[in-house]
Design a protein around this motif. Structure first.
Motif, short mmCIF file in Angstrom:
data_model
loop_
_atom_site.label_atom_id
_atom_site.label_comp_id
_atom_site.label_asym_id
_atom_site.label_seq_id
_atom_site.Cartn_x
_atom_site.Cartn_y
_atom_site.Cartn_z
N PRO A 58 70.46 94.00 32.85
CA PRO A 58 71.02 92.64 32.91
C PRO A 58 72.45 92.53 32.39
O PRO A 58 73.25 91.75 32.92
CB PRO A 58 70.06 91.82 32.03
CG PRO A 58 68.78 92.58 32.06
CD PRO A 58 69.16 94.03 32.15
N LEU A 59 72.79 93.30 31.36
CA LEU A 59 74.13 93.23 30.79
C LEU A 59 75.20 93.73 31.76
O LEU A 59 76.38 93.40 31.61
CB LEU A 59 74.20 94.03 29.49
CG LEU A 59 73.42 93.47 28.30
CD1 LEU A 59 73.54 94.42 27.11
CD2 LEU A 59 73.93 92.08 27.94
N LEU A 60 74.78 94.51 32.74
CA LEU A 60 75.73 95.06 33.71
C LEU A 60 75.71 94.31 35.04
O LEU A 60 76.33 94.74 36.00
CB LEU A 60 75.42 96.54 33.96
CG LEU A 60 75.46 97.46 32.74
CD1 LEU A 60 75.13 98.90 33.15
CD2 LEU A 60 76.82 97.40 32.06
N GLU A 61 74.99 93.21 35.06
CA GLU A 61 74.85 92.46 36.32
C GLU A 61 75.56 91.11 36.28
O GLU A 61 75.47 90.34 37.23
CB GLU A 61 73.37 92.27 36.65
CG GLU A 61 72.64 93.58 36.94
CD GLU A 61 71.18 93.39 37.29
OE1 GLU A 61 70.71 94.07 38.21
OE2 GLU A 61 70.52 92.55 36.62
N GLY A 62 76.28 90.82 35.22
CA GLY A 62 76.99 89.55 35.12
C GLY A 62 78.35 89.58 35.79
O GLY A 62 78.81 90.62 36.27
N ASP A 63 79.01 88.44 35.82
CA ASP A 63 80.32 88.32 36.47
C ASP A 63 81.37 89.18 35.76
O ASP A 63 82.25 89.74 36.41
CB ASP A 63 80.77 86.86 36.46
CG ASP A 63 79.92 85.99 37.38
OD1 ASP A 63 79.28 86.56 38.30
OD2 ASP A 63 79.89 84.76 37.18
N LEU A 64 81.28 89.24 34.43
CA LEU A 64 82.27 90.02 33.68
C LEU A 64 82.20 91.49 34.05
O LEU A 64 83.24 92.15 34.26
CB LEU A 64 82.03 89.84 32.18
CG LEU A 64 83.06 90.51 31.25
CD1 LEU A 64 84.45 89.94 31.51
CD2 LEU A 64 82.66 90.31 29.78
N ALA A 65 80.98 92.04 34.15
CA ALA A 65 80.81 93.44 34.52
C ALA A 65 81.31 93.68 35.94
O ALA A 65 81.93 94.70 36.22
CB ALA A 65 79.34 93.84 34.41
N TYR A 100 77.22 98.41 40.55
CA TYR A 100 75.80 98.60 40.84
C TYR A 100 74.93 98.12 39.68
O TYR A 100 73.73 97.94 39.85
CB TYR A 100 75.50 100.07 41.11
CG TYR A 100 75.77 100.51 42.53
CD1 TYR A 100 74.73 100.61 43.46
CD2 TYR A 100 77.05 100.81 42.96
CE1 TYR A 100 74.95 101.01 44.76
CE2 TYR A 100 77.29 101.21 44.26
CZ TYR A 100 76.25 101.31 45.16
OH TYR A 100 76.49 101.70 46.45
N GLY A 101 75.54 97.94 38.51
CA GLY A 101 74.78 97.49 37.34
C GLY A 101 73.83 98.54 36.79
O GLY A 101 72.75 98.21 36.27
N LYS A 102 74.22 99.81 36.89
CA LYS A 102 73.33 100.91 36.54
C LYS A 102 73.81 101.67 35.30
O LYS A 102 74.90 102.27 35.31
CB LYS A 102 73.24 101.90 37.70
CG LYS A 102 72.93 101.27 39.05
CD LYS A 102 71.49 100.77 39.12
CE LYS A 102 71.16 100.30 40.53
NZ LYS A 102 69.75 99.91 40.69
N PRO A 103 73.05 101.67 34.21
CA PRO A 103 73.41 102.48 33.04
C PRO A 103 73.53 103.96 33.38
O PRO A 103 74.32 104.67 32.76
CB PRO A 103 72.24 102.23 32.08
CG PRO A 103 71.70 100.90 32.48
CD PRO A 103 71.86 100.83 33.97
N ALA A 104 72.74 104.44 34.33
CA ALA A 104 72.81 105.85 34.73
C ALA A 104 74.21 106.21 35.21
O ALA A 104 74.69 107.33 35.01
CB ALA A 104 71.78 106.16 35.82
N GLY A 105 74.87 105.25 35.85
CA GLY A 105 76.23 105.48 36.34
C GLY A 105 77.21 105.71 35.21
O GLY A 105 78.14 106.51 35.33
N ILE A 106 77.00 105.01 34.10
CA ILE A 106 77.86 105.21 32.93
C ILE A 106 77.64 106.61 32.36
O ILE A 106 78.60 107.28 31.96
CB ILE A 106 77.58 104.13 31.87
CG1 ILE A 106 77.89 102.74 32.44
CG2 ILE A 106 78.38 104.38 30.60
CD1 ILE A 106 77.55 101.60 31.51
#
Length: 218
Positions: free
Chosen positions: A90-97, A165-171
């Motif tokens: 959810p933290l990676l799915e907001g407008d800021l991200a 993509y909102g994916k922690p794996a990507g980080i």
């Protein structure tokens, strides 16, 4: 290995390590710089690609450039496919991200494209190893910001894609990209510097020879 396991467990729920696509993507990221460094160094020492192309170093360099570019496209495809199989956060799915993701992609592509524009195809794709050397060091943008704009720009693009993509794996994969490129820089920069240093020694030797011959004529 014992030190790594607690870190892996802490990512449980954020990264799905059971997905083979993630492993394949990680392998592709590690393979690419390893491939071009091995091939380019062998070319420098043996000229096997130049000989394969009938002694035309520029044609051989373009062929390697096409191969590296194609491997890069495949790597990016595998990365995006891996992200689709990973959990979102959810933290990676907001407008800021999302805005940060687009900003990173834009800045990353600017660094990559501008560095390619400055160096040209042969300068970008290891022409030095083929004996195709630049007349002088490029110091304009983006090389006045960093000495490896292609690598850092690519890393920014990976991170930007992870945020979109909102994916922690990507980080996590982006961290691998950065580490792989930092290692590559440690091998590539000294080797390339040595190629140009050799040219300067040869020029100095040739200049000294001309001076001696000129004195003999007098």
């Amino acid at each position: 290995m014992e030190n790594i396991m607690p870190f892996v467990k802490s990512l449980d729920g954020l990264v799905d390590f059971s997905q083979k696509s993630l492993l394949i993507s990680a392998c592709a990221i590690a393979f690419n710089p390893l491939f071009w460094n091995i091939v380019a160094r062998r070319e420098y020492r043996t000229k096997f690609l130049t000989r394969l192309f009938g002694g035309h170093a520029q044609a051989a360099c373009y062929a390697l450039a096409f191969t590296i570019f194609s491997l890069g496209l495949l790597r990016d495809f595998l990365y995006e496919r891996a992200l689709r199989h990973q959990p979102s956060h959810p933290l990676l799915e907001g407008d800021l991200a999302t805005m940060a993701g687009y900003a990173l992609l834009a800045c990353g592509n600017i660094l990559v494209i501008s560095s390619t524009w400055q160096l040209g195809i042969t300068g970008t794709f290891l022409g030095d190893y083929f004996g195709i050397l630049m007349d002088s060091m490029v110091t304009g943008f983006p090389f006045n910001i960093t000495n490896a704009p292609m690598y850092y720009g690519s890393t920014m693009s990976f991170l930007g894609t992870a945020l979109l993509y909102g994916k922690p794996a990507g980080i996590l994969v982006t961290a691998e990209v950065l580490v792989v490129y930092l290692i590559a820089i440690q091998f590539e920069n000294p080797f390339t510097a040595g190629i140009y240093a050799k040219r300067e020694r040869e020029r100095a030797a040739a200049g000294g020879k001309k001076k001696v011959e000129g004195k003999k004529e007098l």
